[in-house]
Design an enzyme around this catalytic site. Structure first.
Site, PDB file in Angstrom:
ATOM      1  N   CYS A 151     -17.445  45.990 -26.044  1.00 37.09           N
ATOM      2  CA  CYS A 151     -16.342  46.295 -25.127  1.00 37.09           C
ATOM      3  C   CYS A 151     -15.676  45.011 -24.627  1.00 37.09           C
ATOM      4  O   CYS A 151     -15.053  44.309 -25.408  1.00 37.09           O
ATOM      5  CB  CYS A 151     -16.892  47.185 -24.011  1.00 37.09           C
ATOM      6  SG  CYS A 151     -15.672  48.318 -23.379  1.00 37.09           S
TER       7      CYS A 151
ATOM      8  N   HIS B 120     -20.299  51.362 -25.847  1.00 29.08           N
ATOM      9  CA  HIS B 120     -21.464  50.789 -25.161  1.00 29.08           C
ATOM     10  C   HIS B 120     -22.772  51.290 -25.775  1.00 29.08           C
ATOM     11  O   HIS B 120     -23.338  52.264 -25.261  1.00 29.08           O
ATOM     12  CB  HIS B 120     -21.424  51.178 -23.677  1.00 29.08           C
ATOM     13  CG  HIS B 120     -20.425  50.415 -22.887  1.00 29.08           C
ATOM     14  ND1 HIS B 120     -20.760  49.373 -22.062  1.00 29.08           N
ATOM     15  CD2 HIS B 120     -19.080  50.530 -22.810  1.00 29.08           C
ATOM     16  CE1 HIS B 120     -19.676  48.872 -21.500  1.00 29.08           C
ATOM     17  NE2 HIS B 120     -18.631  49.574 -21.933  1.00 29.08           N
TER      18      HIS B 120
ATOM     19  N   GLU C 277     -25.640  50.143 -25.507  1.00 31.74           N
ATOM     20  CA  GLU C 277     -26.777  49.963 -24.590  1.00 31.74           C
ATOM     21  C   GLU C 277     -26.966  51.183 -23.685  1.00 31.74           C
ATOM     22  O   GLU C 277     -28.003  51.340 -23.057  1.00 31.74           O
ATOM     23  CB  GLU C 277     -26.592  48.669 -23.765  1.00 31.74           C
ATOM     24  CG  GLU C 277     -25.593  48.725 -22.625  1.00 31.74           C
ATOM     25  CD  GLU C 277     -24.125  48.669 -23.042  1.00 31.74           C
ATOM     26  OE1 GLU C 277     -23.837  48.728 -24.255  1.00 31.74           O
ATOM     27  OE2 GLU C 277     -23.253  48.593 -22.151  1.00 31.74           O
TER      28      GLU C 277
HETATM   29  N1  GLN Z   1     -11.293  47.355 -19.804  1.00 32.89           N
HETATM   30  C1  GLN Z   1     -12.215  46.251 -19.852  1.00 32.89           C
HETATM   31  C2  GLN Z   1     -11.494  44.954 -20.220  1.00 32.89           C
HETATM   32  O1  GLN Z   1     -10.387  44.985 -20.632  1.00 32.89           O
HETATM   33  C3  GLN Z   1     -13.314  46.519 -20.850  1.00 32.89           C
HETATM   34  C4  GLN Z   1     -14.086  47.730 -20.420  1.00 32.89           C
HETATM   35  C5  GLN Z   1     -15.559  47.638 -20.670  1.00 32.89           C
HETATM   36  O2  GLN Z   1     -16.112  46.601 -21.034  1.00 32.89           O
HETATM   37  N2  GLN Z   1     -16.228  48.734 -20.416  1.00 32.89           N
HETATM   38  O3  GLN Z   1     -12.049  43.905 -20.086  1.00 32.89           O
END
Ligand code: GLN
Length: 191
Positions: free
Chosen positions: A79, A168, A170
Protein backbone atom coordinates in the site's frame (compact mmCIF):
# COMPACT_ATOMS: atom_id res chain seq x y z
CA UNK A 1 17.58 -14.43 8.77
CA UNK A 2 16.50 -11.02 10.09
CA UNK A 3 13.82 -8.86 8.53
CA UNK A 4 13.50 -5.15 9.27
CA UNK A 5 10.04 -3.60 9.33
CA UNK A 6 9.89 0.16 8.77
CA UNK A 7 8.15 1.45 11.89
CA UNK A 8 7.99 5.24 11.53
CA UNK A 9 4.23 5.24 10.85
CA UNK A 10 1.42 2.95 9.75
CA UNK A 11 0.58 -0.75 9.98
CA UNK A 12 3.96 -2.18 11.01
CA UNK A 13 2.82 -4.16 14.08
CA UNK A 14 0.64 -6.48 11.97
CA UNK A 15 3.60 -7.24 9.68
CA UNK A 16 5.76 -8.06 12.67
CA UNK A 17 3.07 -10.36 14.06
CA UNK A 18 2.75 -12.10 10.70
CA UNK A 19 6.53 -12.63 10.47
CA UNK A 20 6.70 -13.86 14.06
CA UNK A 21 3.86 -16.31 13.41
CA UNK A 22 5.99 -17.67 10.56
CA UNK A 23 9.00 -18.00 12.86
CA UNK A 24 10.92 -15.18 11.15
CA UNK A 25 13.15 -13.00 13.31
CA UNK A 26 12.15 -9.36 12.82
CA UNK A 27 12.86 -5.90 14.23
CA UNK A 28 11.60 -2.33 13.92
CA UNK A 29 13.39 0.32 11.91
CA UNK A 30 12.77 3.64 13.63
CA UNK A 31 16.12 5.37 13.40
CA UNK A 32 19.45 5.18 11.66
CA UNK A 33 21.03 3.16 14.43
CA UNK A 34 18.50 0.36 13.81
CA UNK A 35 19.98 -0.39 10.38
CA UNK A 36 23.65 -0.42 11.40
CA UNK A 37 23.61 -4.19 11.91
CA UNK A 38 23.10 -6.31 8.79
CA UNK A 39 19.65 -7.58 7.89
CA UNK A 40 18.27 -9.65 5.03
CA UNK A 41 14.91 -8.22 4.04
CA UNK A 42 12.79 -5.10 4.41
CA UNK A 43 9.05 -4.53 4.80
CA UNK A 44 7.56 -1.14 3.98
CA UNK A 45 4.08 -1.14 5.55
CA UNK A 46 0.87 0.66 4.67
CA UNK A 47 -0.01 3.97 6.22
CA UNK A 48 0.35 7.43 4.79
CA UNK A 49 3.04 7.66 2.14
CA UNK A 50 3.56 11.42 2.34
CA UNK A 51 4.07 11.24 6.12
CA UNK A 52 6.34 8.22 5.81
CA UNK A 53 8.39 9.91 3.08
CA UNK A 54 8.86 13.01 5.20
CA UNK A 55 9.77 11.05 8.33
CA UNK A 56 12.28 8.93 6.42
CA UNK A 57 14.08 12.11 5.37
CA UNK A 58 13.87 13.75 8.81
CA UNK A 59 15.27 10.63 10.47
CA UNK A 60 18.12 10.25 7.99
CA UNK A 61 16.80 6.85 6.88
CA UNK A 62 15.87 7.80 3.34
CA UNK A 63 19.23 7.60 1.56
CA UNK A 64 20.60 4.51 3.36
CA UNK A 65 17.39 2.54 2.78
CA UNK A 66 17.17 3.63 -0.84
CA UNK A 67 20.76 2.50 -1.34
CA UNK A 68 20.03 -0.93 0.18
CA UNK A 69 16.90 -1.41 -1.95
CA UNK A 70 18.77 -0.37 -5.09
CA UNK A 71 21.52 -2.86 -4.25
CA UNK A 72 18.96 -5.68 -4.14
CA UNK A 73 17.73 -5.95 -0.54
CA UNK A 74 14.53 -8.04 -0.83
CA UNK A 75 11.65 -5.66 -0.10
CA UNK A 76 7.94 -6.27 0.46
CA UNK A 77 6.04 -3.01 0.08
CA UNK A 78 2.35 -2.83 0.87
CA UNK A 79 0.00 0.00 0.00
CA UNK A 80 1.72 3.24 1.11
CA UNK A 81 4.96 1.24 0.99
CA UNK A 82 4.45 0.56 -2.70
CA UNK A 83 3.86 4.28 -3.25
CA UNK A 84 7.24 4.90 -1.62
CA UNK A 85 8.92 2.61 -4.16
CA UNK A 86 7.17 3.81 -7.33
CA UNK A 87 9.05 5.86 -9.90
CA UNK A 88 5.88 7.80 -10.73
CA UNK A 89 2.82 8.95 -8.79
CA UNK A 90 -0.15 10.01 -10.94
CA UNK A 91 -0.63 13.77 -10.99
CA UNK A 92 2.45 14.49 -8.88
CA UNK A 93 5.86 15.73 -9.86
CA UNK A 94 7.67 14.03 -6.98
CA UNK A 95 8.47 10.46 -6.09
CA UNK A 96 10.04 8.88 -3.02
CA UNK A 97 12.59 6.04 -3.42
CA UNK A 98 11.74 5.63 -7.10
CA UNK A 99 13.28 2.15 -7.30
CA UNK A 100 10.26 0.29 -8.76
CA UNK A 101 9.43 1.34 -12.34
CA UNK A 102 5.66 1.64 -12.06
CA UNK A 103 3.12 4.44 -12.00
CA UNK A 104 0.79 4.32 -8.99
CA UNK A 105 -2.45 6.22 -8.51
CA UNK A 106 -3.04 7.05 -4.84
CA UNK A 107 -6.45 6.56 -3.21
CA UNK A 108 -7.75 5.08 -6.44
CA UNK A 109 -10.97 3.79 -4.87
CA UNK A 110 -11.73 7.06 -3.07
CA UNK A 111 -10.65 8.27 0.34
CA UNK A 112 -13.57 7.45 2.63
CA UNK A 113 -15.47 4.61 1.00
CA UNK A 114 -12.32 3.12 -0.42
CA UNK A 115 -11.91 0.23 2.02
CA UNK A 116 -13.12 -3.21 1.02
CA UNK A 117 -12.36 -6.88 1.15
CA UNK A 118 -12.12 -9.39 -1.70
CA UNK A 119 -11.74 -13.14 -1.80
CA UNK A 120 -9.89 -14.49 -4.80
CA UNK A 121 -8.32 -17.69 -6.07
CA UNK A 122 -4.66 -17.27 -6.86
CA UNK A 123 -2.29 -20.04 -7.90
CA UNK A 124 -4.47 -22.59 -6.17
CA UNK A 125 -4.85 -20.57 -2.96
CA UNK A 126 -7.88 -18.80 -1.61
CA UNK A 127 -6.72 -15.36 -0.56
CA UNK A 128 -8.43 -12.55 1.33
CA UNK A 129 -7.36 -9.17 0.06
CA UNK A 130 -7.94 -6.10 2.22
CA UNK A 131 -7.90 -2.78 0.42
CA UNK A 132 -7.68 0.36 2.57
CA UNK A 133 -7.63 3.67 0.68
CA UNK A 134 -5.55 1.68 -1.71
CA UNK A 135 -3.42 2.79 -4.62
CA UNK A 136 -3.53 0.87 -7.89
CA UNK A 137 -0.75 0.34 -10.37
CA UNK A 138 -1.71 2.36 -13.41
CA UNK A 139 1.13 1.15 -15.60
CA UNK A 140 4.34 -0.82 -15.42
CA UNK A 141 7.58 -0.75 -17.36
CA UNK A 142 8.08 -3.89 -19.48
CA UNK A 143 10.65 -5.32 -17.05
CA UNK A 144 8.10 -5.41 -14.20
CA UNK A 145 6.17 -8.62 -13.62
CA UNK A 146 2.44 -8.24 -12.98
CA UNK A 147 1.53 -10.77 -10.27
CA UNK A 148 -2.16 -10.07 -9.85
CA UNK A 149 -5.05 -8.08 -11.24
CA UNK A 150 -8.41 -7.50 -9.54
CA UNK A 151 -11.24 -6.16 -11.70
CA UNK A 152 -8.68 -5.80 -14.45
CA UNK A 153 -6.59 -3.40 -12.34
CA UNK A 154 -3.01 -4.25 -11.41
CA UNK A 155 -2.71 -4.72 -7.65
CA UNK A 156 0.50 -6.76 -7.25
CA UNK A 157 3.84 -6.48 -9.03
CA UNK A 158 7.38 -7.70 -8.75
CA UNK A 159 10.60 -6.24 -10.08
CA UNK A 160 13.74 -8.16 -9.18
CA UNK A 161 13.82 -8.21 -5.35
CA UNK A 162 10.94 -5.77 -4.87
CA UNK A 163 7.32 -6.86 -4.41
CA UNK A 164 4.66 -4.15 -4.41
CA UNK A 165 1.06 -4.78 -3.28
CA UNK A 166 -1.95 -2.45 -3.29
CA UNK A 167 -3.60 -4.36 -0.46
CA UNK A 168 -2.71 -5.43 3.09
CA UNK A 169 -1.59 -9.08 3.28
CA UNK A 170 -0.62 -8.61 6.93
CA UNK A 171 -4.33 -8.25 7.79
CA UNK A 172 -5.43 -11.53 6.24
CA UNK A 173 -5.07 -15.01 7.73
CA UNK A 174 -2.93 -16.31 4.90
CA UNK A 175 0.83 -15.96 4.64
CA UNK A 176 1.00 -16.25 0.86
CA UNK A 177 2.69 -12.96 -0.03
CA UNK A 178 4.91 -13.00 3.04
CA UNK A 179 5.99 -16.49 1.97
CA UNK A 180 6.82 -15.17 -1.49
CA UNK A 181 8.89 -12.43 0.09
CA UNK A 182 10.72 -14.84 2.42
CA UNK A 183 11.51 -17.04 -0.61
CA UNK A 184 13.20 -14.01 -2.18
CA UNK A 185 15.18 -13.43 1.00
CA UNK A 186 16.26 -17.08 1.10
CA UNK A 187 17.25 -17.06 -2.57
CA UNK A 188 19.32 -13.92 -1.98
CA UNK A 189 21.06 -15.46 1.01
CA UNK A 190 22.12 -18.44 -1.12
CA UNK A 191 23.44 -16.38 -4.03
N1 GLN B 1 -3.79 6.31 0.87
C1 GLN B 1 -2.50 6.04 1.45
C2 GLN B 1 -1.41 6.84 0.75
O1 GLN B 1 -1.64 7.39 -0.27
C3 GLN B 1 -2.18 4.57 1.37
C4 GLN B 1 -3.20 3.80 2.16
C5 GLN B 1 -2.63 2.63 2.90
O2 GLN B 1 -1.43 2.42 3.00
N2 GLN B 1 -3.53 1.87 3.49
O3 GLN B 1 -0.32 6.92 1.24
Amino acid sequence: MRVGVLAVQGAFIEHRQKLSSMGIDNFEIRQLQDIQKPFDGLILPGGESTTQGRLLKDLGLFEPLKDKIQKGLPTLATCAGMILLATQITGENYHHFGTLPIEVTRNYYGRQLGSFHRQIQYEGNRLDLMFIRAPIVKSVRPEVKVLLKVDNLIVAVQHKQQIGLSFHPELSKQTFFHDQFISLVRAQQKS
